[in-house]
Structure formats: C-alpha cells, structure tokens
Enzyme design. Structure first.
Site, PDB file in Angstrom:
ATOM      1  N   SER A 102       0.813  -1.214   0.000  1.00  0.00           N
ATOM      2  CA  SER A 102       0.000   0.000   0.000  1.00  0.00           C
ATOM      3  C   SER A 102       0.849   1.268   0.000  1.00  0.00           C
ATOM      4  O   SER A 102       1.623   1.496  -0.922  1.00  0.00           O
ATOM      5  CB  SER A 102      -0.962  -0.041   1.187  1.00  0.00           C
ATOM      6  OG  SER A 102      -1.918   0.980   1.133  1.00  0.00           O
ATOM      7  N   ASP A 243      -2.515   6.231  -3.649  1.00  0.00           N
ATOM      8  CA  ASP A 243      -1.371   5.636  -2.967  1.00  0.00           C
ATOM      9  C   ASP A 243      -0.816   4.482  -3.810  1.00  0.00           C
ATOM     10  O   ASP A 243      -1.256   4.269  -4.940  1.00  0.00           O
ATOM     11  CB  ASP A 243      -1.743   5.183  -1.551  1.00  0.00           C
ATOM     12  CG  ASP A 243      -2.697   4.000  -1.535  1.00  0.00           C
ATOM     13  OD1 ASP A 243      -3.395   3.785  -2.541  1.00  0.00           O
ATOM     14  OD2 ASP A 243      -2.760   3.293  -0.514  1.00  0.00           O
ATOM     15  N   ASP A 245      -1.079   1.292  -4.034  1.00  0.00           N
ATOM     16  CA  ASP A 245      -1.947   0.280  -4.654  1.00  0.00           C
ATOM     17  C   ASP A 245      -3.297   0.853  -5.066  1.00  0.00           C
ATOM     18  O   ASP A 245      -4.188   0.115  -5.473  1.00  0.00           O
ATOM     19  CB  ASP A 245      -2.122  -0.921  -3.734  1.00  0.00           C
ATOM     20  CG  ASP A 245      -2.927  -0.620  -2.480  1.00  0.00           C
ATOM     21  OD1 ASP A 245      -2.956   0.555  -2.059  1.00  0.00           O
ATOM     22  OD2 ASP A 245      -3.520  -1.553  -1.918  1.00  0.00           O
ATOM     23  N   ASP A 247      -5.901   2.143  -3.591  1.00  0.00           N
ATOM     24  CA  ASP A 247      -7.177   1.948  -2.916  1.00  0.00           C
ATOM     25  C   ASP A 247      -7.554   3.126  -2.032  1.00  0.00           C
ATOM     26  O   ASP A 247      -8.584   3.107  -1.372  1.00  0.00           O
ATOM     27  CB  ASP A 247      -7.190   0.637  -2.122  1.00  0.00           C
ATOM     28  CG  ASP A 247      -6.204   0.619  -0.962  1.00  0.00           C
ATOM     29  OD1 ASP A 247      -5.382   1.559  -0.855  1.00  0.00           O
ATOM     30  OD2 ASP A 247      -6.249  -0.337  -0.161  1.00  0.00           O
TER      31      ASP A 247
END
EC number: 5.4.2.10
Length: 450
Positions: A102, A243, A245, A247
């Site tokens: 992340s 960010d 990833d 999400d």
C-alpha cells in the site's frame, strides 16, 4: 488462535531480509490454494501487484506455490488493488492475490487475498490458512499430471479503465477540466491517467515513472505536497493523488489545498442522498472521522455509523447493515454499488461528477463542513496492558466527563507496534489539548512502571 502472519490487512513486512521471504510467499500460495480447491472444476487464481522491486520475487514464489497444488495462475502485472478484486470476480477465479504494501516504502511488501466474490478474506479463513502454513504441505502436492499452468493475461488494464468509466453516467464528460493525477509511482501509474483522458480531461501526470524503488517516495496520497505544487503551477482545476496500490485517494483543490477523506465522503453522501442513491439514510466511517462530518450528515437527516479503524471493518459494517457508502479519513472510500474494496479512482470520479454537474469549483464543493479541532498523540509502552491500569482508567473517565457532549475521546492500541493512540476532538481546542495530555501522562506513568 494468535495470528502469526496475517495483520489487519493481509500479510505485510520487510521483503526478503525481513518477514516476507520467497519461502513464505511459496507456502502462502500452497496453503491458500489448498483452501480454495473446492469442487471438481479447474481452479484459477489471479495475481496482481504494485511496482515494488520485490514484487517480482513474491509473484514468482506464489505462482510456484499455486501451481504445485494444482491451481492455474493468471498474471496481470501492476494493477490497483480494487482492479484485482474486480477481475477476480469478472474472470470467475477461485482466489485473487494483490502483492502490495500500500502506502509503505518500497522495501516493504505485502500479500492481500480475495475470495471468489472479490471481498477480502474473513478472519476465520485467514486463521485456517495460517494453520496450513504450519503443516507439512509437501504431503498435499499435486501429481505431475495435475500441476497448474501460468498465463500472463493481456488487456486487463483496458478492462479496468472501462469498468471505472462505467461507474459514471454514460453522457458525462470531463471536457474542459485540467486534472493533475499523481499515481505514487505505483500500481495505477497507467490506468488512472488513461481513464481520465478517455473521459475528455486534460491530464497532467506525475508520479508515473516507477523504477522499483520510488513507490510512494515524496509523492502519492500520503505525500501530497508535490501534487499541490503542480496544481498551482499548471493552474489545474483539481489534483488527484492515489497511494501505491490505488485503494485510497487524496484530493487537492484548485488553490492547492488538501481535501481529506471526511470532506470527500461528505460530498459523495450529499450527492447520493440528493439523487436517491443511498441504500440506507447514512454512511459508515471509523472512530477517527471528524465530529464535523457527523454533524454535517445529521443536518441532512443522515447518520454516521462508526467502526474500528481499518477499511475491512468499514466494509464489514456496510455489508452487515446494507450501507453503500463508507470510508476512512485517510481516503479509503468504498462505493459498494461498484466495488468490493476501497477504490481511489472511483471516489475521485464521483467528485468529478459533482464538479461537472454543479459547475462549481472544487474548493466550493469540498468544504462541506468546518472540521472540529482534533488532537492525536501517541505514547509507547514497554509491555503489559496499560489501558487496564486503574490510574489510566480513572484519567480516561475524567477526560470523558470534561468533554461531555461537546467532544469525543478515542483511545486505541496500535495493531502493529506497542503504542497507545489518544485522540480527542471538540469545539474547545484548549480543552481537548489538556484532555489528551492528561491521558497521555497517565499512560506514560504506567509505561515507565512496566
């Protein structure tokens, strides 16, 4: 059973020279594969990743693990976490894997697992996988003729872009909007800008040159200063930062001011409420969301259902009680009509829908309420359970009484380190500062004693 590998959002740790090794990734592939070998059909798993250098190692190790127990593997390369969840369902896979840490630095990595419905696995299933990790998996290997096959799937980026666009009205166009998009040198470095461009926007891309090491470095939703500067430089209408990833999202208005997830949830809740799209008269957020958001929603006749910190808890509440909008102050926004996890791009598109339809500037739209003063401080402790100490319990009770009905006190232990987080908010900044300091002092005395 105490968790050894899984945390609040999958498995995460330092890659290779830390907890997340190739050996662990191999065994997770074997164990998770065995867990989802249900039925007589040919079983499939889809693996996506972000742009970290260690992603190659973990991807190949997990692939070997899945193949060794008889699952076919679909490799899609760098893709956002919500895209992996969507593709797992769309491609009728038994399991989905996202390799990402992340918003963490490049030398961390992680493994997130999704069931065939596109939702993250439950605590119970993760514990079953952990039990298998400790077993002798070599006794469960497939026969030579039953080994899985690995296939690299092309064109999935275009599929996600089209999916994202279809969450908007078909006739909605972003013509005339100048948008700066910062993809954190991460998983969405291609798809986010492409989706906005195909909708007609003039797109200025930053954080779109991943090299394996620069993911989240001085860019993305957790480091939005570069985006703010670029928005002002280019005189853009809006800045969108994802960010690593993709999400979560942070918005920057045309003045370069940062808009957090609470304001974005207020915009989406208002829009959905006006259009009759809310499935329940309210939304879900965590205990960290500002009291100003709760008061604003109350003025609309909507409720704010609060959960523990973590998007998985928000989603669990949404599914249990039938809400279709939820999220976190950090920018994890879940739109259950379209996605099974937080999706930064979809949340940004919903804001752009309001911008286009209202004709107003982002700074006007995204200041729905005045946030109440909020103070958050941390204190480390050596061992034990400080929050069960009589001195600390007395300080907490006193703090709540002093705040009364005009403020909130949230105290929680970190899930990843020996830290107690103390947050208070209310109308009187001096009071909440004093309240937090008093609780911190009480915990600190116990921590020293421990």
């Amino acid at each position: 059973m105490v968790r050894k590998y899984f945390g609040t959002d999958g498995i995460r740790g330092k890659a290779n020279n830390g907890t997340l090794t190739a050996d662990l990734a191999l065994r997770v592939g074997m164990a998770a594969g065995l867990m989802f070998m249900r039925g007589e059909h040919r079983h499939r798993v889809l693996i996506g990743k972000d742009t970290r250098l260690s992603g190659y190692m973990i991807e190949q190790a997990m692939t070997a693990g899945f193949l060794s127990v008889g699952l076919d593997v679909f490799l899609v390369g760098p893709m956002p976490t919500p895209a992996v969840a969507m593709l797992t369902r769309s491609m009728r896979c038994d399991l989905g894997v996202m390799i990402s840490a992340s918003h963490n630095p490049y030398d961390d990595n992680g493994i997130k697992l999704f069931g065939p419905d596109g939702y993250k696995l439950s605590d119970e299933v993760e514990l079953e996988i952990e039990a298998l990790l400790e077993a002798d998996l070599h006794k469960r290997l497939a026969k030579s003729a039953d080994l899985g096959r690995a296939t690299r799937i092309e064109g999935v980026q275009a599929r996600y872009v089209e999916f994202a666009k279809r969450t908007l009205l078909r006739n909605l166009e972003l013509n005339g909007l100048r948008i700066v998009v910062d993809t954190a040198n991460g998983a969405a470095y291609k798809v986010a800008g492409d989706a906005l461009w195909e909708l007609g926007a003039e797109v200025i891309r930053i954080g779109d040159e991943p090299n394996g090491f620069n993911i989240n470095r001085d860019c993305g939703s957790t480091e939005p200063d570069a985006l703010s500067a670029k928005v002002r430089e280019m005189r853009a209408d809006i800045g969108i930062a994802l960010d690593g990833d993709a999400d979560r999202v942070t918005i920057v208005d045309e003045k370069g001011h940062i808009v957090d997830g609470d304001q974005l949830m207020a915009v989406i809740a208002d829009s959905f409420h006006h259009d009759g799209r809310l499935t329940k008269p309210g939304i879900v957020a965590t205990v960290m969301s500002n009291l100003g958001l709760e008061r604003y929603l109350g003025g609309l006749g909507l409720t704010l259902e609060r959960t523990a910190v973590g998007d998985r808890y928000v989603l669990e509440c949404m599914r249990e009680h039938g809400y279709n909008v939820g999220g976190e102050q950090s920018g994890h926004i879940i739109l259950a009509d379209h996605a099974t996890t937080g999706d930064g791009l979809l949340a940004a598109l919903q804001l752009l829908d309001v911008v286009v339809r209202s004709g107003k500037r982002v700074s006007e739209i995204c200041h729905k309420f005045e946030p109440l003063p909020q103070v958050l401080k941390n204190v480390r402790y050596a061992s034990g359970k400080p929050l069960e100490n009589a001195l600390v319990l007395a300080a907490i009770q006193d703090a709540k009484q002093r705040l009364g009905n005009d403020g909130r006190l949230v105290i929680r232990p970190s899930g990843t380190e020996p830290v107690i987080r103390v947050m208070a908010e209310g109308d009187d900044r001096d009071l909440i500062e004093a309240v937090v300091d008093d609780v911190i002092d009480a915990v600190a005395k116990v921590a020293v004693a421990a």
